[in-house]
Write an enzyme that holds these catalytic residues in place. Sequence first.
Site, short mmCIF file in Angstrom:
data_model
loop_
_atom_site.label_atom_id
_atom_site.label_comp_id
_atom_site.label_asym_id
_atom_site.label_seq_id
_atom_site.Cartn_x
_atom_site.Cartn_y
_atom_site.Cartn_z
N ALA A 141 1.21 1.89 -7.56
CA ALA A 141 1.26 1.14 -6.85
C ALA A 141 0.53 0.13 -5.98
CB ALA A 141 2.32 1.00 -5.74
N SER A 276 5.11 4.07 -7.72
CA SER A 276 4.22 4.69 -8.09
C SER A 276 5.00 5.30 -8.58
CB SER A 276 4.20 4.62 -6.47
OG SER A 276 2.70 5.61 -6.29
N HIS A 278 3.26 9.08 -7.92
CA HIS A 278 3.40 10.05 -7.52
C HIS A 278 3.75 10.08 -6.69
CE1 HIS A 278 0.06 8.55 -4.53
NE2 HIS A 278 -0.15 7.47 -5.03
N CYS A 401 -8.99 7.95 10.38
CA CYS A 401 -9.69 7.98 11.03
C CYS A 401 -10.83 6.41 9.85
CB CYS A 401 -10.92 9.27 10.23
SG CYS A 401 -10.85 10.56 11.58
C1 LIG Z 1 3.98 1.93 0.83
C2 LIG Z 1 3.52 2.28 -0.40
N1 LIG Z 1 2.47 1.11 -1.20
C3 LIG Z 1 1.28 1.21 -2.38
C4 LIG Z 1 0.89 2.76 -2.07
C5 LIG Z 1 -0.35 2.68 -2.96
O1 LIG Z 1 0.00 3.24 -4.18
P1 LIG Z 1 -0.83 4.16 -5.28
O2 LIG Z 1 -1.51 5.48 -5.00
O3 LIG Z 1 0.43 4.41 -6.61
O4 LIG Z 1 -1.46 3.12 -5.66
C6 LIG Z 1 1.60 3.42 -1.09
C7 LIG Z 1 0.75 4.87 -1.51
O5 LIG Z 1 0.14 5.59 -0.32
C8 LIG Z 1 2.58 3.22 -0.38
O6 LIG Z 1 2.76 4.30 0.57
#
Ligand SMILES: Cc1ncc(COP(=O)(O)O)c(C=O)c1O
Length: 477
Positions: A141, A276, A278, A401
């Site tokens: 993502a 995304s 995962h 952090c």
């Molecule tokens: C709302 C949102 N957007 C984007 C991401 C980024 O996703 P990726 O780990 O696939 O780059 C995350 C992951 O933490 C997310 O929660």
Amino acid sequence: MNPARLRALATPLRAGVRAQLRAAAPRAVRTLVAPTTPASASVSEAHVVEEAVADVPGFKVSSKGGKIAGRPIYLDMQATTPMDPRVLDKMMPLFTEQYGNPHSRTHAYGWEAEEYVEEARENVAKLIGAGAKDIVFTSGATESNNMIIKGIANFHKSKKRHIITTQTEHKCVLDSCRFLSTQGFEITYLPVSQTGLISLDELKAALRPDTSLVSIMAVNNEIGVIQPLAEISQLLKAYAKEQGVTKPLFHTDAAQAVGKIAIDVEAMGIDALSISGHKIYGPKGVGAAYVRRRPRVRLEPLIHGGGQERGLRSGTVPAPIVAGLGEAARIATVEREADHAHVSKLSERLINGITSQVEHVVRNGDVNGYPGCVNLSFAYVEGESLLMALKDVALSSGSACTSASLEPSYVLRALGAADDMAHSSLRFGIGRFTTEAEIDMVIDRIVKVVTKLRDMSPLWEMVQEGIDISKIEWSGH
Ligand SMILES: Cc1ncc(COP(=O)(O)O)c(C=O)c1O
């Protein structure tokens, strides 16, 4: 998890994979479990189990001297989800025998890999109500968000240089926008209400004839709030009609939404969307961008090369993990409602279990948000001490952090939460494989730890004595 559900998860594993897992298992008792820490595997003196054995590599549990030495209970599903065994099953042949390059046109290795990729494209598309040709595979993502936001901004920059987003987006959206602002674009960051929702009136007031893109996330990763996507797109259409201008494109970062809530890009009027792998029980390092083809959403590619993925994302498509993403999407399409019901039930149990035993707990976000993301602030408890004392539960806190300082979450700040409440917040991420026993154990741990920490707190003592500490004028040194 009930045994029938476990069995259902376990059976699709290919015999070959099962044999490998069995060979890897050091113990005589070999029970296949779903990829989550079973409740019995948690570090807790109260829960000593005779034969706690999970023999899927990475989820091993052993018991020594009557004490369970295991892995913490995993309640951090917004950070990442465990991979569904059925996804691994789908991917395995592409690592071993069917390793062709999906772009090879001259032999069967290429054709079969391409078949997997196209099947995945269909499955991802189906999950969001899109056409297969609208899907572009990416690394996740973060890449999809960068590609869509920068790509659309750059394509339209000669005429339109204004972008609207929100203050509570994921960092990869905020930082893409921040980068664009160094390139001469103007960005409006919409505020949110106390529950995390944007105001449609504020969005309307922010729109300009030179607005090329509105990027508003579907489900927030910290508080689970669900933005009104269909209403936003209707507003954009009405604005364009009223003003006689071309409609700003509507992008949504749906990394935390797809597979969790119903998303239909057609019905919701979404032009571009980020996914995304995962976050939906698929592999890491893979994702997708929905970029509508009819009417065509135009964007400038960030990566140049062999022209794969409609020229928007050059590079060999990683067939094994793309097949995994496709399988995760297929499962999510079939099981989304059952997952939602399962997660809702556990979410309610968790919230009731904690709030019925601990007072001064505030739920951050909207009560109608995604139930698998429960963000609670525990007043009069220091968040870091809370996390430290909860080593046997994998959770995220509302403090991030950054360099040397502990900063309260910018999302909670945007809701107007006081710094101390943001500092004392915990995010509980519940998912497909979370069990009732795990939730019960977490409730028990939270109640004990919060009570203990408060007993040590002078502030808590004052609250118990009826002193309104908000009225105290503290003297500095
Ligand atoms: C709302 C949102 N957007 C984007 C991401 C980024 O996703 P990726 O780990 O696939 O780059 C995350 C992951 O933490 C997310 O929660």
